[in-house]
Design an enzyme around this catalytic site. Structure first.
Site, mmCIF file in Angstrom:
data_model
loop_
_atom_site.group_PDB
_atom_site.id
_atom_site.type_symbol
_atom_site.label_atom_id
_atom_site.label_comp_id
_atom_site.label_asym_id
_atom_site.label_seq_id
_atom_site.Cartn_x
_atom_site.Cartn_y
_atom_site.Cartn_z
ATOM 1 N N ASP A 84 92.661 54.550 54.342
ATOM 2 C CA ASP A 84 92.980 53.308 55.024
ATOM 3 C C ASP A 84 92.052 53.130 56.246
ATOM 4 O O ASP A 84 90.837 53.115 56.099
ATOM 5 C CB ASP A 84 94.476 53.337 55.388
ATOM 6 C CG ASP A 84 95.030 52.022 55.899
ATOM 7 O OD1 ASP A 84 95.586 51.262 55.090
ATOM 8 O OD2 ASP A 84 94.918 51.771 57.108
ATOM 9 N N ASP A 220 98.581 51.269 44.726
ATOM 10 C CA ASP A 220 98.472 50.722 46.075
ATOM 11 C C ASP A 220 98.087 49.250 46.001
ATOM 12 O O ASP A 220 97.094 48.889 45.366
ATOM 13 C CB ASP A 220 97.404 51.513 46.841
ATOM 14 C CG ASP A 220 97.298 51.140 48.301
ATOM 15 O OD1 ASP A 220 98.058 50.269 48.763
ATOM 16 O OD2 ASP A 220 96.450 51.737 48.990
ATOM 17 N N GLY A 246 101.222 55.654 45.314
ATOM 18 C CA GLY A 246 101.010 54.430 46.065
ATOM 19 C C GLY A 246 100.036 54.627 47.205
ATOM 20 O O GLY A 246 99.126 55.475 47.143
ATOM 21 N N HIS A 247 100.252 53.872 48.291
ATOM 22 C CA HIS A 247 99.330 53.841 49.419
ATOM 23 C C HIS A 247 99.251 55.193 50.118
ATOM 24 O O HIS A 247 98.175 55.671 50.457
ATOM 25 C CB HIS A 247 99.801 52.757 50.397
ATOM 26 C CG HIS A 247 98.896 52.528 51.556
ATOM 27 N ND1 HIS A 247 97.620 52.029 51.420
ATOM 28 C CD2 HIS A 247 99.082 52.715 52.891
ATOM 29 C CE1 HIS A 247 97.056 51.923 52.615
ATOM 30 N NE2 HIS A 247 97.916 52.334 53.517
ATOM 31 N N PHE A 248 100.402 55.811 50.361
ATOM 32 C CA PHE A 248 100.448 57.118 51.021
ATOM 33 C C PHE A 248 100.662 58.204 49.971
ATOM 34 O O PHE A 248 101.745 58.793 49.850
ATOM 35 C CB PHE A 248 101.540 57.145 52.085
ATOM 36 C CG PHE A 248 101.195 56.374 53.331
ATOM 37 C CD1 PHE A 248 100.078 56.703 54.088
ATOM 38 C CD2 PHE A 248 101.976 55.319 53.758
ATOM 39 C CE1 PHE A 248 99.745 55.998 55.238
ATOM 40 C CE2 PHE A 248 101.658 54.610 54.911
ATOM 41 C CZ PHE A 248 100.544 54.947 55.655
#
Length: 272
Positions: A84, A220, A246-248
């Site tokens: 990110d 994500d 996902g994102h994390f």
């Protein structure tokens, strides 16, 4: 920080809206063999949060602080782990000091226009187009709520009930500090400074060919897998893994990522 000081260093650069706490489970899995260093940016985690009058919250300035930090603690060479916000911070360091970067691990970190071609980004891009618009700025405040933070941790996760609540709770406590909301909005605006640098970062990839491991959460919506694919154009030594996450991704796939990293780094990064 953990691990032997004389071991190969891994500089772990966190994303939004978290801090070095996102690496709380990864660090102990690799600290037997690597020197793990995870700083918090100004305004995040347990670093200081100077006022916006004292410090301009831009990605250029975050990168300068982290660059100075690496020199202060003596990291002359390191593996970059970027996720990110960590990608635009880390790639600024890599382009400035290519001789310091021994390898890069990318977990949902963008360097290509394809990675921003998602409806999630539309209100943020609208703010970039009208940076003085109070309406466009205020439209992004929903991204700073606890519901939004929990969504980042749980969206695209097969079993969200297995995601620890500690991560979003920790992040939100710090997001909710007086004045931090304006800092985050400043950085949403500053993120618009990153796409113009993508050609330079891609040139760095092509010229210096850092060994790269991609371990990307494929579900994500913020940085979708479309942003992972273009790395293949520029890097010859690329090991590419799309994870069921996902994102994390470290919240659900930390053992898998640690295993990929250990295998990759043993082959690609010489021990000191």
């Amino acid at each position: 920080e953990a691990g032997p000081n004389n071991a190969p260093a891994i500089l772990l650069l966190h994303g939004f809206p978290t801090s070095s706490q996102m690496f709380r489970n990864l660090i102990p899995l690799l600290a037997d063999e690597y020197h793990m260093v995870a700083p918090d940016y100004p305004g995040y985690g347990h670093s200081s949060m100077p006022s916006r009058e004292q410090f301009a919250y831009t990605f250029d300035n975050l990168a300068t602080v982290i660059d100075d930090f690496t020199e202060t603690v003596g990291l002359s060479k390191y593996v970059l782990y970027v996720q990110d916000y960590g990608a635009p911070v880390g790639y600024r360091l890599a382009a400035k000091h290519p001789e310091r970067v021994t390898a890069i691990v990318v977990q949902n970190g963008n360097a290509y226009d394809e990675g921003l071609d998602h409806p999630f980004w539309e209100p943020i891009k609208a703010f970039w187009r009208e940076p003085t618009s109070r309406e466009k700025r205020d439209a992004l405040r929903n991204f700073l709520t606890y519901d939004a933070t929990r969504w980042q941790y749980s969206h695209g996760v097969k079993n969200p009930e297995l995601v620890s609540p500690d991560g979003p709770a920790h992040d939100q406590f710090l997001l909710d500090r007086p004045g931090n909301d304006e800092i985050q909005l400043d950085l949403f605006l500053s993120y618009g400074s990153n796409p113009p640098l993508y050609p330079a970062w891609q040139s760095y990839f092509r010229t210096h060919q850092p060994p790269m491991l991609i371990a990307w959460g494929t579900h994500d919506q913020i940085f979708p897998a479309a942003g992972a694919e273009p790395y293949k154009r520029d890097l010859k030594t690329l090991e590419y893994h799309l994870l069921d996450a996902g994102h994390f991704a470290l919240e659900t796939n930390v053992d898998e990522i640690a295993g990929l990293m250990r295998d990759f780094l043993r082959r690609r990064v010489a021990s000191k």
